[in-house]
Write an enzyme that holds these catalytic residues in place. Structure first.
Site, PDB file in Angstrom:
ATOM      1  N   HIS A   1       5.803 -97.798 -38.046  1.00  0.00           N
ATOM      2  CA  HIS A   1       5.753 -96.357 -38.312  1.00  0.00           C
ATOM      3  C   HIS A   1       6.446 -95.560 -37.206  1.00  0.00           C
ATOM      4  O   HIS A   1       7.183 -94.619 -37.475  1.00  0.00           O
ATOM      5  CB  HIS A   1       4.294 -95.899 -38.426  1.00  0.00           C
ATOM      6  CG  HIS A   1       3.713 -96.094 -39.784  1.00  0.00           C
ATOM      7  ND1 HIS A   1       2.364 -96.227 -40.010  1.00  0.00           N
ATOM      8  CD2 HIS A   1       4.295 -96.184 -40.998  1.00  0.00           C
ATOM      9  CE1 HIS A   1       2.137 -96.378 -41.303  1.00  0.00           C
ATOM     10  NE2 HIS A   1       3.292 -96.363 -41.916  1.00  0.00           N
TER      11      HIS A   1
ATOM     12  N   CYS B   1      18.125-100.235 -49.219  1.00  0.00           N
ATOM     13  CA  CYS B   1      17.371 -99.039 -48.840  1.00  0.00           C
ATOM     14  C   CYS B   1      16.406 -99.327 -47.694  1.00  0.00           C
ATOM     15  O   CYS B   1      15.654 -98.456 -47.279  1.00  0.00           O
ATOM     16  CB  CYS B   1      16.600 -98.478 -50.030  1.00  0.00           C
ATOM     17  SG  CYS B   1      15.338 -99.600 -50.680  1.00  0.00           S
TER      18      CYS B   1
END
Length: 556
Positions: free
Chosen positions: A186, A486
Site C-alpha cells: 500500500h 495494469c
C-alpha cells in the site's frame, strides 16, 4: 564518510534531506487487574476509542480521496470488526483495562493471520496502526504519525501505515524510506500516486540517526548516507535531466518509430481522475471499483450509487478507453456480506470472480449499473473479471455480462499462472486480457506481495514472470485480440519498454508514472524493445534481466 545502502526503489525521483523518524505510540500498556464493578466503564471507554479512531480514519480517507480513501476506509472497518470488539469486551469482563484488552485482542488476531498462511501478513502494518491509534487514545498519549517539522525532511519508518502515507505533505516530506514493505505494498502504491520518491525493504533503515543527511534515489533504490557535494550534484543533475525530458514528452504513448502503446491510468474512483487527465492518460486501464463497496461492509451499494460513481469516471474520457474491473473481494479485501470469515487460506480460496459467481445478484447489479452509466456516452467501455483461472470462469463472466445487457468488451485479468498458460483457451470467451502483474508474481513465486522478506520474488523483472507475460501476449496476438498490463510493472519506464517488446498492447499505471514511461518509450524503436525483451528473458535473475535490458537499450 559517504556510504551506499540498497533497498527497493518504488517511486521515481531523488530526495536529499535530513532524516526524521516516524513517531510511534506506546505499544504495550501495563497489565493490571480492574475490579469487576469497573468493567462496564472500561468497555464504554474501549467502544468510544474504537469509534473515534474509525471516524478519524474515515475522515482522513475523505480528505485524501482516490485509492487512499479505499485503503483507509478498509482500516476503519478493521477497527470496528465485531469479533475483535467482542474479544475486547470479554477480556475486560475478566479484569483487563480497556487499553490492555485492545492490545491483547489485536495480538490474538495477529496470530490468527499468521496461522492462516500469512497471506494477510501484508496487512499487519495496517492492523498494528489501528491498534496503536486505539491504545494511544485510551492512554492519552500522542497518536503515531509523521514528525512535526517546519523544514523539509526524509521520513524513515519501519513501515508506513496507509493513514500516514495518504496525507503526507510533499512540500515537507521530500521522500521516505522503510525497512519493511514491497514494491506493491500500500505504501508503495500511494507513494507513486503522491509523486514522492520512496525506497522500501531497506534493512537497518531505522538505525539511521536523526538529522543525518541522506540522498534517496527512488528509481534505483539506492540510499547515499552523508553524500558528498559531488554526489549531490550528480543526483540533482540527473533529476533535472529527467524533469526536462518529462516536460518535452507529450501526446500518446509510442516508440520512437511510431509503434503506438496507449498509456492508461489506474484509478480507484472519481477522485483519481483529475491527476490522470493532467498526466495525459489516454484512458483508464484499471478502474478499481472496490472503493464503493467499502462504505458499508454489511451490504452492497445501490445500483443508483454505482451508476453515479461510474459515470463520473466515464465522462472524464470522452472517446477514450475505460477498463473497469468488477468487484475484487476476498483475501485482503473481505466484505461481511460476501466473503467467508473462516477460510484457512483466503488467498487460495473464494476471492475475485469466484466470490461474484457465488453471489450473482451482486455481479448482476454492478454490470447493470455499468451499462446504465455508459448510456449515451462516446466512451469505449471494457469490463473485466479479476482472478480468472480458466475458460469456464471466462465463459461464466461473459455470459453474465450478456445477460445484463452490457454493450461493452468483456475481458479477463491474468493474475493466476493457469490463465497465462491457457490464454488462447480463455480468449475463446472474452475479447481482451489484462495482466495484473502484482498478483501474478505473488502466485507464480508463492511470495506474498506485502512481505518485505520475499521482495526478491515480487520483482516484476523475474524472468519467469516475463515468460508468462510473453505467453499471454503471444496468445492475444494469435487471436487478434489485445493484451495490456495494469499491474505495477507498467510503472517502471525501463520495464515498460521490455513489456512492449514482449508484445503487450497497452500499459496502465498510477498517473504520476505516465510522464516517465512516455518519455522513456519515445527514446527507443520497437525493434530495440524486442531485443531488450529477449535479453531479459534469457537471464536467470531479476537483476540480470534488468541489466541485460539496460545494456541493449543503451547500446552496450
Amino acid at each position: 564518510m559517504e556510504t551506499t545502502l540498497q533497498g527497493v526503489g518504488v517511486s521515481h525521483g531523488v530526495a536529499i534531506g535530513e532524516v526524521r523518524h516516524m513517531g510511534t505510540a506506546v505499544l504495550e500498556p501495563p497489565a493490571k487487574q480492574i475490579p469487576a464493578e469497573d468493567a462496564e466503564r472500561e468497555q464504554g471507554r474501549a467502544r468510544k476509542a474504537v469509534e473515534a479512531v474509525a471516524a478519524d480514519l474515515t475522515a482522513r480517507g475523505n480528505l485524501a480521496g482516490g485509492e487512499a480513501q479505499a485503503v483507509l476506509e478498509a482500516q476503519a472497518l478493521m477497527a470496528q470488526d465485531p469479533e475483535l470488539m467482542a474479544d475486547v469486551e470479554r477480556r475486560i469482563t475478566v479484569g483487563s483495562t480497556a487499553e490492555r484488552a485492545v492490545y491483547d485482542a489485536f495480538a490474538a488476531y495477529r496470530a490468527l493471520l499468521a496461522g492462516a498462511g500469512e497471506y494477510l501478513a501484508g496487512r499487519v502494518a495496517d492492523l498494528d496502526d489501528v491498534r496503536n491509534r486505539i491504545v494511544a487514545r485510551l492512554l492519552g498519549v500522542p497518536m503515531p504519525g509523521v514528525p512535526d517539522s517546519d523544514e523539509p525532511y526524509v521520513l524513515i519508518a519501519r513501515d508506513l501505515a496507509p493513514a500516514d502515507t495518504a496525507l503526507l505533505d510533499p512540500t515537507l516530506v521530500l521522500g521516505f524510506v522503510t525497512e519493511e514493505g514491497g514494491p506493491t505494498s500500500h505504501s508503495a502504491i500511494l507513494a507513486r500516486a503522491l509523486g514522492v520518491p520512496a525506497v522500501v525493504a531497506l534493512p537497518g533503515a531505522g538505525e539511521l540517526a536523526e538529522g543525518t543527511v541522506i540522498a534517496v534515489d527512488g528509481s534505483t533504490g539506492e540510499i547515499f548516507v552523508e553524500p558528498s557535494a559531488e554526489k549531490k550534484s550528480e543526483l540533482e543533475a540527473a533529476a533535472a535531466e529527467r524533469k526536462a525530458a518529462l516536460a518535452a514528452s507529450t501526446g500518446p504513448g509510442a516508440t520512437s518509430d511510431g509503434h503506438k502503446v496507449p498509456l492508461l491510468a489506474n484509478v480507484g474512483g472519481p477522485a483519481d481522475v483529475p491527476a490522470a487527465v493532467e498526466a495525459g492518460a489516454e484512458g483508464v486501464g484499471l478502474f478499481r471499483t472496490e472503493f464503493l463497496f467499502l462504505d458499508d461492509s454489511k451490504k452492497a451499494p445501490s445500483e443508483e450509487k454505482q451508476v453515479d460513481a461510474y459515470r463520473q469516471v466515464l465522462e472524464a474520457f470522452p472517446e477514450g478507453r475505460v477498463v473497469v474491473r468488477v468487484l475484487d473481494a476476498g483475501a485482503d479485501k473481505p466484505l461481511d456480506f460476501l466473503t467467508p470469515g473462516d477460510e484457512p487460506n483466503p488467498a487460495l480460496g473464494v476471492r475475485g470472480l469466484r466470490t461474484l459467481l457465488d453471489h450473482p445478484e451482486v455481479l448482476r447489479t454492478q454490470l447493470t449499473a455499468l451499462a446504465k452509466a455508459a448510456e449515451g456516452l462516446p466512451v469505449y467501455l471494457e469490463v473485466m473479471a479479476p482472478m480468472v483461472a480458466d475458460r469456464t470462469d471466462a465463459k461464466a463472466f461473459a455470459d453474465a455480462c450478456r445477460a445484463a445487457g452490457l454493450q461493452a468488451k468483456f475481458g479477463a485479468m491474468v493474475e493466476i499462472p493457469s490463465a497465462a498458460l491457457r490464454a488462447r483457451s480463455i480468449l475463446q470467451e472474452v475479447e481482451f486480457l489484462s495482466l495484473g502483474t502484482n498478483d501474478l508474481a505473488q502466485y507464480t513465486f508463492a511470495a506474498d506481495r506485502q512481505v518485505g522478506a520475499v521482495s526478491r520474488l515480487q520483482d516484476p523483472w523475474q524472468p519467469a514472470l516475463l515468460d508468462l507475460v510473453a505467453l499471454s501476449a503471444e496468445a492475444a496476438k494469435a487471436e487478434g485480440k489485445s493484451c495490456g498490463v495494469c499491474g505495477e510493472a507498467a510503472s517502471d519506464p525501463l520495464l515498460a519498454c521490455v513489456l512492449t517488446g514482449l508484445g503487450v498492447t497497452s500499459l496502465s499505471m498510477g498517473a504520476a508514472s505516465i510522464p516517465y514511461v512516455r518519455a522513456t518509450l519515445a527514446k527507443y524503436t520497437l525493434a530495440q524493445c524486442e531485443r531488450a525483451a529477449a535479453a531479459a528473458r534469457a537471464a536467470d535473475t531479476a537483476e540480470e534481466a534488468r541489466n541485460a535490458a539496460q545494456a541493449v537499450l543503451s547500446g552496450e
